[in-house]
Design a protein around this motif. Structure first.
Motif, PDB file in Angstrom:
ATOM      1  N   GLY A 220       0.836  -1.197   0.000  1.00 11.50           N
ATOM      2  CA  GLY A 220       0.000   0.000   0.000  1.00 11.50           C
ATOM      3  C   GLY A 220       0.869   1.243   0.000  1.00 11.50           C
ATOM      4  N   MET A 221       0.257   2.392  -0.218  1.00 16.33           N
ATOM      5  CA  MET A 221       1.002   3.642  -0.296  1.00 16.33           C
ATOM      6  C   MET A 221       1.645   3.999   1.047  1.00 16.33           C
ATOM      7  SD  MET A 221      -1.880   6.660  -0.219  1.00 16.33           S
ATOM      8  CE  MET A 221      -0.758   7.913   0.393  1.00 16.33           C
ATOM      9  N   GLY A 222       2.626   4.904   1.014  1.00 11.55           N
ATOM     10  CA  GLY A 222       3.293   5.334   2.233  1.00 11.55           C
ATOM     11  C   GLY A 222       2.342   6.066   3.168  1.00 11.55           C
ATOM     12  N   GLY A 223       2.526   5.853   4.467  1.00 14.29           N
ATOM     13  CA  GLY A 223       1.722   6.563   5.452  1.00 14.29           C
ATOM     14  C   GLY A 223       0.504   5.822   5.934  1.00 14.29           C
ATOM     15  N   LEU A 224       0.233   4.620   5.366  1.00 18.49           N
ATOM     16  CA  LEU A 224      -0.959   3.872   5.767  1.00 18.49           C
ATOM     17  C   LEU A 224      -0.746   3.048   7.025  1.00 18.49           C
ATOM     18  CD1 LEU A 224      -2.326   2.581   2.325  1.00 18.49           C
ATOM     19  CD2 LEU A 224      -3.197   4.460   3.724  1.00 18.49           C
ATOM     20  N   GLY A 225       0.511   2.796   7.399  1.00 20.38           N
ATOM     21  CA  GLY A 225       0.779   2.040   8.618  1.00 20.38           C
ATOM     22  C   GLY A 225       1.211   0.602   8.371  1.00 20.38           C
ATOM     23  N   LYS A 226       1.873   0.351   7.247  1.00 25.61           N
ATOM     24  CA  LYS A 226       2.298  -1.017   6.932  1.00 25.61           C
ATOM     25  C   LYS A 226       3.275  -1.558   7.974  1.00 25.61           C
ATOM     26  CE  LYS A 226       3.866   0.166   2.873  1.00 25.61           C
ATOM     27  NZ  LYS A 226       3.450   1.578   2.885  1.00 25.61           N
ATOM     28  N   THR A 227       4.246  -0.725   8.367  1.00 25.47           N
ATOM     29  CA  THR A 227       5.224  -1.166   9.354  1.00 25.47           C
ATOM     30  C   THR A 227       4.571  -1.394  10.713  1.00 25.47           C
ATOM     31  OG1 THR A 227       7.017  -0.001   8.210  1.00 25.47           O
ATOM     32  CG2 THR A 227       7.365  -0.552  10.523  1.00 25.47           C
ATOM     33  N   THR A 228       3.670  -0.509  11.103  1.00 27.63           N
ATOM     34  CA  THR A 228       2.960  -0.664  12.383  1.00 27.63           C
ATOM     35  C   THR A 228       2.161  -1.962  12.396  1.00 27.63           C
ATOM     36  OG1 THR A 228       2.781   1.736  12.629  1.00 27.63           O
ATOM     37  CG2 THR A 228       1.265   0.386  13.923  1.00 27.63           C
ATOM     38  N   LEU A 229       1.476  -2.252  11.294  1.00 26.42           N
ATOM     39  CA  LEU A 229       0.706  -3.499  11.196  1.00 26.42           C
ATOM     40  C   LEU A 229       1.637  -4.709  11.268  1.00 26.42           C
ATOM     41  CD1 LEU A 229      -1.843  -5.143  10.680  1.00 26.42           C
ATOM     42  CD2 LEU A 229      -1.582  -4.655   8.229  1.00 26.42           C
ATOM     43  N   ALA A 230       2.764  -4.642  10.565  1.00 20.18           N
ATOM     44  CA  ALA A 230       3.712  -5.761  10.583  1.00 20.18           C
ATOM     45  C   ALA A 230       4.237  -6.013  11.992  1.00 20.18           C
ATOM     46  CB  ALA A 230       4.869  -5.479   9.620  1.00 20.18           C
ATOM     47  N   LYS A 231       4.480  -4.944  12.741  1.00 19.36           N
ATOM     48  CA  LYS A 231       4.954  -5.095  14.123  1.00 19.36           C
ATOM     49  C   LYS A 231       3.905  -5.803  14.976  1.00 19.36           C
ATOM     50  CE  LYS A 231       8.053  -1.094  14.425  1.00 19.36           C
ATOM     51  NZ  LYS A 231       8.258   0.242  15.049  1.00 19.36           N
ATOM     52  N   LYS A 232       2.642  -5.416  14.802  1.00 17.78           N
ATOM     53  CA  LYS A 232       1.583  -6.049  15.584  1.00 17.78           C
ATOM     54  C   LYS A 232       1.486  -7.545  15.272  1.00 17.78           C
ATOM     55  CE  LYS A 232       0.034  -2.623  17.996  1.00 17.78           C
ATOM     56  NZ  LYS A 232       0.059  -2.668  19.476  1.00 17.78           N
ATOM     57  N   VAL A 233       1.628  -7.885  14.014  1.00 20.99           N
ATOM     58  CA  VAL A 233       1.598  -9.298  13.617  1.00 20.99           C
ATOM     59  C   VAL A 233       2.832 -10.024  14.147  1.00 20.99           C
ATOM     60  CG1 VAL A 233       1.646 -10.876  11.643  1.00 20.99           C
ATOM     61  CG2 VAL A 233       0.209  -8.818  11.575  1.00 20.99           C
ATOM     62  N   HIS A 234       3.976  -9.404  14.009  1.00 20.01           N
ATOM     63  CA  HIS A 234       5.252  -9.982  14.451  1.00 20.01           C
ATOM     64  C   HIS A 234       5.241 -10.302  15.945  1.00 20.01           C
ATOM     65  CE1 HIS A 234       9.579  -9.352  15.742  1.00 20.01           C
ATOM     66  NE2 HIS A 234       9.721 -10.285  14.846  1.00 20.01           N
ATOM     67  N   HIS A 235       4.563  -9.455  16.731  1.00 21.47           N
ATOM     68  CA  HIS A 235       4.536  -9.637  18.185  1.00 21.47           C
ATOM     69  C   HIS A 235       3.278 -10.370  18.676  1.00 21.47           C
ATOM     70  CE1 HIS A 235       8.126  -7.367  18.754  1.00 21.47           C
ATOM     71  NE2 HIS A 235       7.621  -6.238  18.297  1.00 21.47           N
TER      72      HIS A 235
END
Length: 895
Positions: A190-205
Motif C-alpha cells: 500500500g502507499m506510504g503513510g498507511l501504517g504497513k510497518t505498524t501493522l507488521a509489528k503487531k503481527v510480528h509480536h
C-alpha cells in the motif's frame, strides 16, 4: 534556525564578558556592541519564524545570518582559547611574550568583531526592508510552541505505545495466514503513510505468531541498503549466541548459514520497506524455496514486487481508514494518556475535527501528525487555528489527494512549521543518519548538546542538559514526527540501562531532507574509507568515522572548525590516535567508545577547553593522561570501566560544569575531587573495599546535602572476607539518595529491613558472589521502589526461595543467574504484580517453574537459558499452562 544560533551566540558573548573580564577589557566595547546587535536581530528573527508562508523570500537572508553567526562563534572561541592558554602559563618570560602577542590578537579580534557587527547591522536592516518587525522579548509569536514544550516532562520516558486503530481485521487475517503455513511469503502492500510497518509489528509480536515460530528477525531495507549488513543483521537475530562469529563472516558464509538455519528451525523473517526487485534478487539465495516451516513477512509499496518474490505469495492490500476509525485515531493523538475513556469533545470542535480528517484523506500518518498538533490544545479557538493553518497549507498546493504522496507531505510540512525553532534544529539533525537507521536516543542527546541545539533557558531546576534533550525528543515523538522505541531495562556490562532508539518514517525523512536543503543546515562529513572526498573540509563541523579499518585516516589538522568527532567502534591500525587531534580546539564532542587497538590518549586533549562530552567507554586497556581537569566546559564524562593502566590517579578538580560522571573508580580517580563538582547530577562510582577510608568518604559524600545528585549508581567490590563487609554494606544501605547498588563479594547475610528503611530510594540491586545463606527475598521484597533485581553467580546459596503476597510491589525485572543450589522457588498470589521480564539462567537444580507465575498478568518476557533439557521439556509440556499468558517465551542453550 538562525534564531537558535544567534541566541546561543548572545549567551556566549555574555559569558565571555563575565568570565574573561580581565582579558577582554580591550575589546569589551566591541563585544557589548555586538551583543546589543545580536539581541536586536533575535527580536526580528522571532517574526521570521512566524512567517513560514514567506519562507522562500527570506530563505537566503536567514542562511546568511546563520553563516555570519558561525563566523562570530569561531572568532570568539579562538580568542578565548588563546587568552586561557596565557592564563595557565607560569613562566614569567613566557607570559610577557604572550602579553605582547595577545595585544596583536586583541587588535585582530576587535577588527573582526567590528566587521561582523556591521554585517549583522546590514542583515537586520534587510529584515526590516522585508517588512519583518521586532517581537518584544518575552512575547512569543502565535506559531511558537515554546510554552507547550516546557509542559512535556520525563513521563515520556516510559514506553511510547503506538496508537493503533482499524487494524483488527488485518491482524487476524495475517496471523491466520502465517500460523496456518499456507504461504511461504505474506506481503502487506500500500502507499506510504498507511501504517504497513505498524501493522507488521503487531503481527510480528502477536502471541499466536510467537508460539508458531522458533526464531524471529526484523530487517529494514532502505534505499541505501547494503547486502552484507542486512544478512548479518538477520542471522544475528536468528542465532544471537553466535553474534561474534557472524560479525566476522563474509558474503558466501552468511548466505549458507542463513539458508541452513531456516531449514533447521521455523523462522519468521520480516523484510520491512522493500523498494525494488533487485533487493530480493540479491538476497534470494539465503532463503529456502521449499516448505521448511520458515516464513517471510514483507512490507512494500508495490504489489508487483511481492509477486516477483513468490507468485504464490499471499497479498494483503492495506487501505485507508473509515471515518469513524479516523476519528478515534485523532482523539487518541489529540488527547494522549486517556486510554480508558473517550474524551468528550463539544459539538463544534467535533465538526472542525472531522473537517480536518476529510482534509487528511483518512491517511493514518497524516491523521497522527494533525493529532500531534492538537495535543495540549483543547479549546475551540485552538482547534480553529490549526484547521485554518491546515486549510492554508493545502490551498498552497492543489488540495488533498489521498492517492498523491505530495498531499501527505503538505500535512507533514505543517507539523514542521508549527515547531518552536529549537525543535526544528533537532528534527533536521536526524537527517544526518542513514535511512531506517535506528540511532541510540542517549547518543542523540549527547550530539544535540555538543552541536548547541539545546537552549539553556529551557533547563529547569535540577535538570541536566540530557533531561532537556529528553523533553525535546518527547515533544517530537508526541507530534508523531519521530518514532521512538524504548526497550526494556537490562544489564549491560554490569550497569542497568534503559535502551532506546529513534528513527524517521520514510515520508518524514523526505520532509527532513527537503527542509535541510532549503535551510542549508550545517556542514557534516562522514568517513567510510580512504577514498572519502575532502571537499569542504575546512568548513566541516562534524565528522563521523564509521566502523571499519581504513588504510588512512584523514589529516585531522585540516578540520579546523570541527565540533563533533566520533570514532565509536573504530579500529586504530597503528594503536595510536592521529597527532593532529590536538589542534581541534573547537571540539565539543569526542568519542572513542568501544574503539579497538587504541592504547593511549594524547595529552593534547587538555587543549579542548570547549569540550562538553568525552566518551571513552569500552576502551579497557587505554592509558589516560592526567589532563582531564583542564576541560573546563566538560558536562558529560564517560570513563572506561576497570581501567588499570593509570600512572597517577586522575584529577577532576576544576570541572565545575560536569553533570554526568560514569565509571568513576576510587582506584583510578582522586576521591576527594567529587566534593569539587558543584553541578554533578548523575554519578556512577566503583569503590573497592580494601580501604575503609574510601568507603567512609564516598558514603559521607553521598549523604551530604551540599551536592545536587539526582541519580547515583554505586558498585562495591569487596576485597576481603571478614565481618567488616557486613558493616560496610549496612552503611551503604543508609545512603539516602542511592538509586542503584551493585555488590560483588561475600557479605554473609542482608541486614533486616528495619535497618535499611532509609534505602527506600533504591530502584536497582545487583548482588554477585554474595553467598547469602538466608533467603534474600525476605528483605528485598519489602523495598517499596525496587524495580530491577539481579541475583547472579552464587548470590544465594540456599535451596529455597519465597516471594510472598504483597512483596516487590514495583519490581519489573528479575534475573536469577547461576544460583546453583536453588531447588524450589515459590511465588505467592499477590507477589511481583508488576513483573514484566523474568530471566532464569544456569539454575541447574531448579525443579520447575513456580506455579505462582500464572498470577503474573503483567509478565511479557520469559527467558530460560543454559538449563537442563528436562526443565525445558517440562516448561513446554506439563507446565505450559503456567506461562500460556506470556507473549514472548525463549528457551535456549539447553544442556
Amino acid at each position: 534556525m538562525a534564531e537558535q544560533v544567534v541566541t546561543l551566540l548572545v549567551e556566549k558573548v555574555g559569558q565571555l564578558l563575565i568570565n574573561e573580564a580581565r582579558f577582554m577589557c580591550r575589546v569589551r566595547v566591541q563585544l557589548e556592541e555586538l551583543q546589543a546587535e545580536l539581541r536586536r536581530m533575535r527580536r526580528f528573527l522571532k517574526d521570521v519564524d512566524g512567517r513560514q508562508e514567506e519562507w522562500e523570500t527570506l530563505q537566503d537572508l536567514v542562511i546568511e545570518i546563520r553563516k555570519v553567526a558561525y563566523d562570530a562563534e569561531d572568532v570568539l572561541e579562538l580568542y578565548t582559547f588563546k587568552v586561557s592558554s596565557r592564563r595557565r602559563r607560569r613562566n614569567v618570560l613566557l607570559r610577557f611574550a604572550c602579553i605582547f602577542n595577545e595585544g596583536i590578537a586583541l587588535y585582530r579580534v576587535g577588527s573582526k568583531m567590528d566587521s561582523i557587527k556591521i554585517k549583522f547591522s546590514k542583515l537586520t536592516a534587510s529584515l526590516r526592508d522585508f517588512g519583518i518587525t521586532a517581537v518584544r522579548e518575552g512575547r512569543e509569536v502565535p506559531s511558537s510552541s515554546h510554552e507547550r514544550l516546557n509542559q512535556v516532562r520525563r513521563s515520556y520516558s516510559h514506553v511510547i505505545e503506538e496508537d493503533v486503530v482499524g487494524f483488527d481485521k488485518d491482524i487476524k487475517i495475517l496471523v491466520e495466514k502465517l500460523v496456518n503455513q499456507d504461504h511461504r511469503v505474506v506481503s502487506i502492500f500500500g502507499m506510504g503513510g498507511l501504517g504497513k510497518t505498524t501493522l507488521a509489528k503487531k503481527v510480528h509480536h502477536h502471541p499466536d505468531v510467537r508460539r508458531q515460530f522458533d526464531s524471529f528477525a526484523w530487517a529494514c531495507i532502505s534505499q541505501m541498503w547494503e547486502k552484507i549488513d542486512v544478512l548479518k543483521g538477520i542471522l544475528i537475530k536468528l542465532i544471537p549466541e553466535q553474534t561474534s562469529e557472524i560479525k566476522q563472516m563474509m558474503d558466501a558464509e552468511l548466505v549458507k548459514q542463513l539458508y541452513e538455519i531456516q531449514q533447521r528451525k521455523k523462522c519468521l523473517v520480516v523484510l520491512d520497506d522493500v523498494w525494488s526487485n533487485n533487493v530480493w534478487d540479491t538476497i534470494q539465495p539465503a532463503f529456502p524455496d521449499g516448505d521448511t516451516g520458515s516464513r517471510i513477512l514483507l512490507t512494500t509499496r508495490t504489489k508487483e514486487l511481492a509477486y516477483h518474490i513468490d507468485p504464490n505469495a499471499f497479498l494483503h492490500r492495506l487501505g485507508f481508514l473509515n471515518r469513524e476509525e479516523s476519528w478515534q485515531l485523532l482523539l487518541k493523538k489529540a488527547f494522549p494518556g486517556r486510554r480508558d475513556t473517550e474524551p468528550r469533545v463539544e459539538t463544534q470542535m467535533e465538526k472542525i475535527g472531522k473537517a480536518m480528517l476529510k482534509q487528511c484523506g483518512d491517511v493514518p500518518l497524516a491523521i497522527v501528525v494533525v493529532g500531534g498538533l492538537l495535543a495540549n490544545r483543547h479549546t475551540l479557538n485552538e482547534w480553529e487555528r490549526v484547521h485554518h493553518s491546515l486549510d492554508r497549507y493545502l490551498k498552497m498546493g492543489e488540495g488533498f489527494d489521498p492517492q498523491d504522496q505530495k498531499s501527505v507531505q503538505q500535512v507533514l510540512a505543517l507539523s514542521y512549521n508549527d515547531l518552536p525553532y529549537q525543535l526544528k534544529s533537532c528534527f533536521l539533525y536526524l537527517g544526518n543518519f542513514q535511512e531506517d537507521f535506528k540511532v541510540s536516543t542517549k547518543k542523540l542527546f549527547l550530539l544535540w548538546i555538543a552541536e548547541g541545539l539545546l537552549v539553556p533557558e529551557d533547563r529547569e531546576d535540577e535538570e541536566t542538559m540530557m533531561d532537556v534533550a529528553e523533553r525535546y525528543l518527547g515533544e517530537l515523538a508526541q507530534r508523531s514526527m519521530v518514532q521512538v522505541e524504548l526497550s526494556n531495562e537490562e544489564w549491560r556490562g554490569g550497569t542497568l540501562e534503559r535502551g532506546g532508539t529513534c528513527h524517521l518514517h520514510d515520508l518524514m525523512r523526505e520532509l527532513c531532507l527537503s527542509k535541510r536543503k532549503g535551510e542549508d543546515f550545517q556542514s557534516h562529513g562522514n568517513v567510510h574509507d580512504s577514498s572519502s572526498s575532502s571537499t569542504g573540509i575546512t568548513k566541516t563541523r562534524k565528522l563521523a568515522i564509521y566502523f571499519g579499518f581504513p588504510r588512512d585516516l584523514p589529516d585531522l589538522k585540516e578540520f579546523k572548525l570541527l565540533r563533533v568527532l566520533d570514532f565509536e567502534g573504530f579500529w586504530f591500525r597503528e594503536e595510536r590516535i592521529p597527532e593532529g587531534i590536538g589542534k581541534l580546539i573547537h571540539l565539543k564532542y569526542l568519542s572513542f567508545r568501544n574503539c579497538r587497538a587504541v592504547r593511549k590518549l594524547p595529552s593534547s586533549i587538555g587543549n579542548f577547553q570547549f569540550l562538553q562530552i568525552l566518551d571513552i567507554r569500552g576502551c579497557y586497556e587505554i592509558s589516560i593522561p592526567n589532563v582531564l581537569w583542564k576541560l573546563e566546559s566538560l558536562r558529560n564524562l564517560y570513563l572506561p570501566y576497570g581501567t588499570e593502566d593509570i600512572n597517577e590517579k586522575l584529577t577532576l578538580d576544576g570541572l565545575s560544569h560536569l553533570e554526568i560522571l560514569q565509571n568513576f573508580d576510587t582506584s583510578t580517580c582522586v576521591l576527594k575531587d567529587l566534593f569539587t563538582l558543584p553541578e554533578l547530577r548523575n554519578l556512577e562510582a566503583t569503590v573497592r573495599v580494601g580501604c575503609k577510608e574510601d568507603m567512609e568518604t564516598i558514603i559521607n559524600y553521598l549523604n551530604a546535602t551540599s551536592h545536587q545528585l539526582q541519580c547515583t549508581y554505586l558498585r562495591i567490590i569487596l576485597d576481603f572476607e571478614e565481618e567488616e563487609p557486613f558493616l560496610v554494606l549496612r552503611k551503604a544501605f543508609t545512603i539516602h539518595r542511592l538509586e542503584s547498588l551493585e555488590v560483588w563479594g561475600k557479605i554473609g547475610n542482608l541486614p533486616e529491613y528495619p535497618q535499611i528503611h532509609s534505602s527506600a530510594s533504591l530502584t536497582v540491586i545487583h548482588l554477585r558472589d554474595s553467598r547469602l545463606t538466608e533467603d534474600p527475598m525476605t528483605t528485598l521484597e519489602k523495598l517499596p521502589n525496587l524495580k530491577s533485581l539481579y541475583l547472579g553467580y552464587e548470590a544465594y546459596v540456599g535451596n529455597e526461595m519465597v516471594c510472598s503476597a504483597g512483596g516487590f510491589p514495583q519490581l519489573q525485572i528479575l534475573i536469577l543467574s547461576c544460583l546453583r543450589k536453588l531447588e524450589n522457588w515459590r511465588v505467592d498470589e499477590g507477589a511481583l504484580r508488576l513483573l514484566s521480564s523474568l530471566t532464569i539462567k544456569s539454575c541447574w537444580k531448579m525443579r520447575r517453574l513456580p506455579e505462582g507465575l500464572v498470577f503474573l498478568t503483567k509478565l511479557q518476557k520469559l527467558g530460560i537459558y543454559f538449563m537442563f533439557k528436562v526443565f525445558g521439556d517440562k516448561v513446554r509440556g506439563e507446565d505450559s499452562y503456567i506461562i500460556q499468558h506470556v507473549p514472548f517465551v525463549t528457551i535456549d542453550y539447553e544442556h
